[in-house]
Design a protein around this motif. Structure first.
Motif, PDB file in Angstrom:
ATOM      1  N   LYS A 105       1.034  -0.945  -0.170  1.00  0.00           N
ATOM      2  CA  LYS A 105      -0.414  -0.082   0.129  1.00  0.00           C
ATOM      3  C   LYS A 105       0.836   1.209   0.246  1.00  0.00           C
ATOM      4  CE  LYS A 105      -0.283   0.716   4.702  1.00  0.00           C
ATOM      5  NZ  LYS A 105      -1.712   0.160   6.249  1.00  0.00           N
ATOM      6  N   TYR A 106       2.165   1.432   0.324  1.00  0.00           N
ATOM      7  CA  TYR A 106       3.004   2.050   0.446  1.00  0.00           C
ATOM      8  C   TYR A 106       3.632   2.359  -0.702  1.00  0.00           C
ATOM      9  CZ  TYR A 106       2.663   2.371   5.451  1.00  0.00           C
ATOM     10  OH  TYR A 106       1.836   1.883   6.987  1.00  0.00           O
ATOM     11  N   GLY A 107       3.440   1.609  -1.679  1.00  0.00           N
ATOM     12  CA  GLY A 107       4.277   2.116  -2.589  1.00  0.00           C
ATOM     13  C   GLY A 107       5.209   1.581  -2.718  1.00  0.00           C
ATOM     14  N   ASP A 108       6.721   1.973  -3.344  1.00  0.00           N
ATOM     15  CA  ASP A 108       7.843   1.308  -3.906  1.00  0.00           C
ATOM     16  C   ASP A 108       8.144   2.038  -2.532  1.00  0.00           C
ATOM     17  OD1 ASP A 108      10.123   0.828  -4.409  1.00  0.00           O
ATOM     18  OD2 ASP A 108      10.569   2.098  -5.893  1.00  0.00           O
ATOM     19  N   GLN A 109       9.199   0.786  -1.411  1.00  0.00           N
ATOM     20  CA  GLN A 109       9.593   1.062  -0.561  1.00  0.00           C
ATOM     21  C   GLN A 109      11.020   0.556  -0.899  1.00  0.00           C
ATOM     22  OE1 GLN A 109       6.311  -1.051   1.677  1.00  0.00           O
ATOM     23  NE2 GLN A 109       7.213  -0.073   3.585  1.00  0.00           N
ATOM     24  N   ASN A 110      12.015   0.249  -2.094  1.00  0.00           N
ATOM     25  CA  ASN A 110      12.905  -0.056  -1.938  1.00  0.00           C
ATOM     26  C   ASN A 110      14.206   0.912  -1.701  1.00  0.00           C
ATOM     27  OD1 ASN A 110      15.339  -1.317  -2.378  1.00  0.00           O
ATOM     28  ND2 ASN A 110      14.820  -1.699  -4.919  1.00  0.00           N
ATOM     29  N   THR A 111      14.790   1.367  -1.182  1.00  0.00           N
ATOM     30  CA  THR A 111      15.949   2.461  -0.415  1.00  0.00           C
ATOM     31  C   THR A 111      16.952   1.765  -0.965  1.00  0.00           C
ATOM     32  OG1 THR A 111      14.478   2.558   1.613  1.00  0.00           O
ATOM     33  CG2 THR A 111      16.770   3.898   0.891  1.00  0.00           C
ATOM     34  N   ASP A 112      16.834   2.549  -2.480  1.00  0.00           N
ATOM     35  CA  ASP A 112      17.775   1.921  -3.561  1.00  0.00           C
ATOM     36  C   ASP A 112      17.978   3.233  -4.485  1.00  0.00           C
ATOM     37  OD1 ASP A 112      16.935   1.170  -5.314  1.00  0.00           O
ATOM     38  OD2 ASP A 112      18.467  -0.110  -5.551  1.00  0.00           O
ATOM     39  N   GLY A 113      19.526   3.415  -4.794  1.00  0.00           N
ATOM     40  CA  GLY A 113      19.443   4.318  -6.123  1.00  0.00           C
ATOM     41  C   GLY A 113      18.968   5.467  -5.736  1.00  0.00           C
ATOM     42  N   SER A 114      18.909   5.676  -4.715  1.00  0.00           N
ATOM     43  CA  SER A 114      19.200   7.818  -4.339  1.00  0.00           C
ATOM     44  C   SER A 114      17.961   7.780  -4.710  1.00  0.00           C
ATOM     45  CB  SER A 114      20.268   8.207  -4.727  1.00  0.00           C
ATOM     46  OG  SER A 114      21.742   7.738  -4.165  1.00  0.00           O
ATOM     47  N   HIS A 597      47.711  17.818  -7.269  1.00  0.00           N
ATOM     48  CA  HIS A 597      46.262  18.256  -7.117  1.00  0.00           C
ATOM     49  C   HIS A 597      46.024  17.332  -8.714  1.00  0.00           C
ATOM     50  CE1 HIS A 597      43.737  22.091  -6.067  1.00  0.00           C
ATOM     51  NE2 HIS A 597      43.143  21.156  -6.061  1.00  0.00           N
ATOM     52  N   GLY A 598      44.440  16.469  -8.009  1.00  0.00           N
ATOM     53  CA  GLY A 598      44.028  15.724  -9.100  1.00  0.00           C
ATOM     54  C   GLY A 598      42.508  15.913  -9.228  1.00  0.00           C
ATOM     55  N   PHE A 599      41.839  16.123 -10.208  1.00  0.00           N
ATOM     56  CA  PHE A 599      40.077  16.529 -10.088  1.00  0.00           C
ATOM     57  C   PHE A 599      39.552  14.725 -11.512  1.00  0.00           C
ATOM     58  CE2 PHE A 599      37.459  19.206 -12.198  1.00  0.00           C
ATOM     59  CZ  PHE A 599      36.790  19.638 -11.222  1.00  0.00           C
ATOM     60  N   ALA A 600      38.667  15.313 -10.869  1.00  0.00           N
ATOM     61  CA  ALA A 600      37.510  14.220 -11.578  1.00  0.00           C
ATOM     62  C   ALA A 600      36.395  14.540 -11.373  1.00  0.00           C
ATOM     63  CB  ALA A 600      37.965  12.428 -10.523  1.00  0.00           C
ATOM     64  N   ALA A 601      35.221  14.208 -12.158  1.00  0.00           N
ATOM     65  CA  ALA A 601      34.177  14.594 -12.248  1.00  0.00           C
ATOM     66  C   ALA A 601      32.877  13.452 -13.002  1.00  0.00           C
ATOM     67  CB  ALA A 601      33.696  16.227 -12.400  1.00  0.00           C
ATOM     68  N   HIS A 602      31.787  13.734 -12.441  1.00  0.00           N
ATOM     69  CA  HIS A 602      30.624  11.944 -12.742  1.00  0.00           C
ATOM     70  C   HIS A 602      28.753  12.534 -12.614  1.00  0.00           C
ATOM     71  CE1 HIS A 602      30.210   8.854 -14.114  1.00  0.00           C
ATOM     72  NE2 HIS A 602      29.789   8.053 -12.929  1.00  0.00           N
ATOM     73  N   PHE A 603      28.551  12.043 -13.575  1.00  0.00           N
ATOM     74  CA  PHE A 603      27.054  12.990 -13.381  1.00  0.00           C
ATOM     75  C   PHE A 603      26.777  10.945 -13.347  1.00  0.00           C
ATOM     76  CE2 PHE A 603      23.075  11.356 -15.711  1.00  0.00           C
ATOM     77  CZ  PHE A 603      22.025  12.148 -15.438  1.00  0.00           C
ATOM     78  N   SER A 604      25.929  11.324 -12.164  1.00  0.00           N
ATOM     79  CA  SER A 604      24.910   9.557 -11.334  1.00  0.00           C
ATOM     80  C   SER A 604      24.543   9.828 -10.807  1.00  0.00           C
ATOM     81  CB  SER A 604      26.218   8.724 -10.706  1.00  0.00           C
ATOM     82  OG  SER A 604      26.448   9.070  -9.815  1.00  0.00           O
ATOM     83  N   PHE A 605      22.936   9.316 -10.864  1.00  0.00           N
ATOM     84  CA  PHE A 605      21.603   9.087  -9.824  1.00  0.00           C
ATOM     85  C   PHE A 605      20.894  10.463 -10.055  1.00  0.00           C
ATOM     86  CE2 PHE A 605      24.611   6.151  -8.224  1.00  0.00           C
ATOM     87  CZ  PHE A 605      23.807   5.081  -8.651  1.00  0.00           C
ATOM     88  N   LEU A 606      21.522  10.836 -12.052  1.00  0.00           N
ATOM     89  CA  LEU A 606      20.854  12.173 -12.068  1.00  0.00           C
ATOM     90  C   LEU A 606      21.298  13.461 -10.799  1.00  0.00           C
ATOM     91  CD1 LEU A 606      17.184  11.024 -11.747  1.00  0.00           C
ATOM     92  CD2 LEU A 606      19.046  10.833 -14.110  1.00  0.00           C
ATOM     93  N   GLY A 697      15.722  25.592 -10.398  1.00  0.00           N
ATOM     94  CA  GLY A 697      14.228  25.157 -11.131  1.00  0.00           C
ATOM     95  C   GLY A 697      13.670  23.680 -11.274  1.00  0.00           C
ATOM     96  N   ASN A 698      15.341  23.004 -10.984  1.00  0.00           N
ATOM     97  CA  ASN A 698      15.443  21.383 -11.399  1.00  0.00           C
ATOM     98  C   ASN A 698      14.778  20.641 -10.386  1.00  0.00           C
ATOM     99  OD1 ASN A 698      16.859  22.209 -13.625  1.00  0.00           O
ATOM    100  ND2 ASN A 698      18.690  23.330 -12.697  1.00  0.00           N
ATOM    101  N   PRO A 699      14.141  20.586 -10.593  1.00  0.00           N
ATOM    102  CA  PRO A 699      13.443  19.129  -9.990  1.00  0.00           C
ATOM    103  C   PRO A 699      14.564  18.185  -9.223  1.00  0.00           C
ATOM    104  CG  PRO A 699      14.065  17.857 -12.074  1.00  0.00           C
ATOM    105  CD  PRO A 699      14.215  19.190 -12.598  1.00  0.00           C
ATOM    106  N   PRO A 700      14.256  16.975  -8.024  1.00  0.00           N
ATOM    107  CA  PRO A 700      15.769  16.466  -6.633  1.00  0.00           C
ATOM    108  C   PRO A 700      15.726  15.126  -7.787  1.00  0.00           C
ATOM    109  CG  PRO A 700      13.300  16.298  -6.011  1.00  0.00           C
ATOM    110  CD  PRO A 700      13.120  17.447  -7.475  1.00  0.00           C
ATOM    111  N   ALA A 701      16.799  15.744  -7.454  1.00  0.00           N
ATOM    112  CA  ALA A 701      17.880  14.613  -8.094  1.00  0.00           C
ATOM    113  C   ALA A 701      18.999  13.292  -6.719  1.00  0.00           C
ATOM    114  CB  ALA A 701      19.075  14.523  -8.484  1.00  0.00           C
ATOM    115  N   GLY A 702      19.771  12.702  -6.688  1.00  0.00           N
ATOM    116  CA  GLY A 702      20.194  11.593  -5.846  1.00  0.00           C
ATOM    117  C   GLY A 702      21.239  12.389  -5.094  1.00  0.00           C
ATOM    118  N   VAL A 703      21.841  12.126  -3.957  1.00  0.00           N
ATOM    119  CA  VAL A 703      22.413  12.248  -2.952  1.00  0.00           C
ATOM    120  C   VAL A 703      23.035  10.724  -2.090  1.00  0.00           C
ATOM    121  CG1 VAL A 703      22.434  13.417  -0.858  1.00  0.00           C
ATOM    122  CG2 VAL A 703      21.119  14.942  -2.796  1.00  0.00           C
TER     123      VAL A 703
END
Length: 738
Positions: A105-114, A597-606, A697-703
């Motif tokens: 009844k609660y819908g998706d309860q899987n706490t994963d994928g941010s 000094h090292g640098f890296a960037a990535h897009f994941s979980f929106l 103005g962007n919707p929430p994404a993963g953290v």
């Protein structure tokens, strides 16, 4: 202390509980009966004004939020309460949090994928707004005035003109008779009081006083305690065993054999020892004499690595192709290639696995720290041969999860033991050694990346071949090839603007159980891409940050698969976090001798994350000094939680980048505890600075997960600047010490 004083040994938690009670005095509580709406009375539901499955308001004004996601330190319960309280016009302290059981009844309860905030950002606000509108309408009707003349504040409806007021509890009965509005009006962001504000976690007071209940804290009358000696290999079975030595241990009540359940997440078999206390169960297990049939397990880490590298240095299955890479390679002014390797990794949450199960009268009740309670409920029902409605799945707090506690194998074990001792509650406890040796691991992997450049240092072609054991093998035996969702984690959606791109994959079977670990395949795909980008920048004679920005090019919105919908992948947002992290870190400013000094960037979980890291090698030991992190996760609920998640991501990422390595011989895991599978120590922790972008103005994404992927690459790139040597294998401390 006089001789008459009684000395009583208490645990630290018991001391905190006593101390907390003393400070508060004697408190008695009760729950008055709330009111039943006609619809709820017809269904036999609990008496309450409940405009949604998430919120309940009693006649005494008590407001209860049923949190359907699991709390493992990431702040989900606090965020859910903030979202509800914002629209319901109450304070955070007025919301009583009730942890929801596993129920469809609660819908998706899987706490994963941010996904907890992302998926509930609107529904929970709508639940609060609907309740508020119904309560205001009920008060207005009682006064005979228009609802527009009334306002809600801190759990009270006010009629501004007359000064009259009614508490939510006083109008709950009337509100329960109203139809729930289908489209309640949400507050504009300009009026938010709680959402987007830094608030402390609601669970902290109970945690520091020892009142919080984790899986291992559950105690039931008449409970017995169990532990299991499991097969050293996934394919293994008990050949023979003698229970007598275990039964001779004081306190041991029963010894029983558990058969493996391959169809249920490759649940392992073994021999369970049940006792009247945990220590006796452990002692009984140690006394067991078992002869194992180890099956056909033969995996050896070094041989597995050689197989992986043979695969990635050959041809794989092409899953993305643009342009003609072969032609680009044939006409290139310069070519570059590198192969990166990462080992199996374990989760190692602070709280090892534990579950309590009670089977009686054709029903099963479970208490456990589980990330996916609905799936666990269904699997328990299947194993016990019960209808799903006969299983109750209570969710406790989780002392860390990282994906491990989404797999309910430990719960199935507890249920099996409880079935054999029907009517007696059973607490099953995993030791740290159990957790390290019998987990679901992030798979050992290899990445071969090559690229072509023209005479001006511009990248004209990119080829990436990834190979790893798929998570799908845990759910469907015999599956070997990487799945689309895995390739979509940081590789298929490569955002660089390059004329020729060729991406390939190869599968390999592992003797271990493979599972998702925080950020999943993003960890090794991002590591290879970001390390190789750094190598390309040097080959092109360009600054790594500027080189990344050039590869991204003009801002554009990409959408490679349903994985990114409806958000898409905005390369402009990635460029902005890259620029922000570089500015924060004063990128390009000379550093002390021996520091890189090292640098890296990535897009994941929106979400978009960039990271600059300062590191050095001192007396053969890697030292990380400072990390600057920028994150754009769109709309957010609690900035303090996001900062904490980025700090935690650094801890998690550095743990495996520096030390993490599960090795296997004959299908048997060789590590067993923190002495040979170490986590980051406090003296290894760098200073972490976090910049959080506004929502714009962007919707929430993963953290919870996006902060992890850039960590290892930023460190490897920093070590190159510090030492002049490329380290392409993880863990890095092992490479430095070699």
């Amino acid at each position: 202390m006089s001789r008459q004083d009684t000395v009583r040994k208490v645990s630290r938690r018991a001391f905190l509980q006593v101390s907390g009670a003393s400070a508060a005095g004697l408190v008695l509580g009760f729950r008055p009966t709330a009111l039943v709406s006609p619809a709820m009375a017809a269904t036999g539901a609990a008496p309450a004004f409940a405009p949604s499955v998430f919120v309940e308001i009693a006649t005494d004004g008590a407001i209860r939020l049923y949190v359907h996601r699991s709390e493992m330190g990431q702040g989900a319960r606090t965020a859910m309460a903030q979202l509800l309280a914002e629209e319901l016009e109450v304070t955070l302290g007025q919301v009583e949090i009730v942890q929801a059981d596993g129920d469809k009844k609660y819908g998706d309860q899987n706490t994963d994928g941010s996904r907890s905030v992302r998926q509930n950002f609107v529904p929970l606000r709508q639940a609060g707004a609907a309740a508020r509108e119904m309560l205001v309408a009920s008060a207005a009707a009682r006064w005979g005035v228009g609802a527009g003349e009334c306002r809600a504040q801190d759990g009270v409806v006010h009629h501004q003109a007359s000064g009259r007021k009614l508490s939510y509890g006083e109008v709950a009965a009337d509100a329960a008779k109203l139809e729930v509005p289908s489209e309640p009006k949400l507050k504009p962001e300009s009026e938010w009081r709680l959402v987007g504000k830094p608030l402390g976690l609601v669970d902290v007071p109970d945690i520091v006083q020892g009142k919080a209940i984790y899986g291992t804290d559950v105690m039931l009358p008449g409970m017995l305690f169990a532990t299991i000696e499991r097969s050293p290999t996934v394919a293994g079975k008990v050949k023979s065993f003698d229970p007598a030595p275990a039964l001779a241990v004081r306190g041991v009540k029963k010894v029983l054999q558990l058969e493996p359940i391959p169809a249920q997440l490759k649940t392992l078999g073994g021999v369970a020892v049940v006792a009247d206390n945990t220590w006796a169960a452990f002692e009984g297990r140690d006394a067991l004499e078992i002869e194992w049939d180890r099956g056909d397990a033969s995996e050896n880490s070094e041989q597995f690595r050689q197989q992986l590298e043979t695969l990635v240095n050959g041809d794989g299955k092409v899953f993305r192709q643009e342009g003609d890479y072969a032609a680009a390679k044939g006409s290139a002014a310069k070519s570059l290639s590198a192969t990166y390797h990462g080992p199996h990794l374990a989760h190692a949450p602070m709280e090892p696995l534990a579950a309590v199960a009670l089977v009686q009268d054709g029903k099963c009740e479970v208490w456990a720290p589980i990330q996916d309670p609905q799936s666990a409920r269904g699997r328990v029902a299947a194993v016990l041969g019960l209808p799903e409605e006969a299983v109750t799945m209570h969710v406790t707090l989780l002392g860390g999860g990282f994906g491990r506690k989404s797999k309910p194998d430990f719960i199935l074990e507890a249920a099996q033991i409880a079935k054999s001792m029907e009517g007696t509650p059973i607490k099953l406890t995993w030791t740290r050694e159990d957790e390290i040796r019998h987990g679901y691991y992030r798979g050992q992997n290899a990445q071969h990346v090559e690229a072509t450049l023209d005479a001006g240092g511009k990248v004209t072609g990119w080829r990436h071949h990834t190979a790893f054991p798929t998570i799908a093998s845990t759910f469907a035996p015999g599956v070997k090839d990487p799945q689309g969702f895995e390739l979509g984690m940081g590789l298929h959606n490569l955002p660089y603007r390059i004329p020729s791109i060729q991406l390939e994959s190869s599968g390999i079977a592992s003797d271990l159980r493979i599972g998702w670990l925080r950020s999943v395949c993003n960890t090794f795909h991002a590591h290879a891409i970001q390390c190789f980008t750094d190598e390309l920048a040097e080959a092109a004679g360009k600054d790594p940050v500027q080189f990344q920005l050039e590869l991204l090019g003009e801002p554009r919105k990409l959408d490679f698969s349903g994985h990114d919908k409806p958000y898409g992948f905005d390369t402009g947002r990635l460029s902005k976090v890259i620029e922000a992290a570089a500015e924060m870190a004063e990128w390009g400013k000379p550093l002390p001798q021996g520091m890189g000094h090292g640098f890296a960037a990535h897009f994941s979980f929106l979400s978009y994350v960039a990271m600059a890291m300062k590191a050095s090698v001192e007396e053969g030991q890697i030292r990380v000094h400072e990390v600057h992190c920028a994150i754009d996760c769109g709309a957010y609920v609690n900035p303090d939680t996001i900062e904490a998640q980025m700090e935690g991501a650094v801890v998690f990422g550095l743990s495996y980048a520096l030390h993490g390595e599960i090795t296997v011989d004959g299908g048997v895991v060789k590590q067993g505890n923190f002495h040979d599978y170490p986590l980051l120590r406090i003296d290894e922790m760098p200073v972490v600075h976090v910049k959080l972008f506004p929502a714009n103005g962007n919707p929430p994404a993963g953290v919870g997960e996006p902060g992890v992927p850039p960590v290892s690459a930023a460190l490897a790139n920093a070590l190159y600047k510090a030492t002049g040597k490329r380290y392409r294998d993880l863990p890095l401390q092992k490479q430095i010490s070699a």
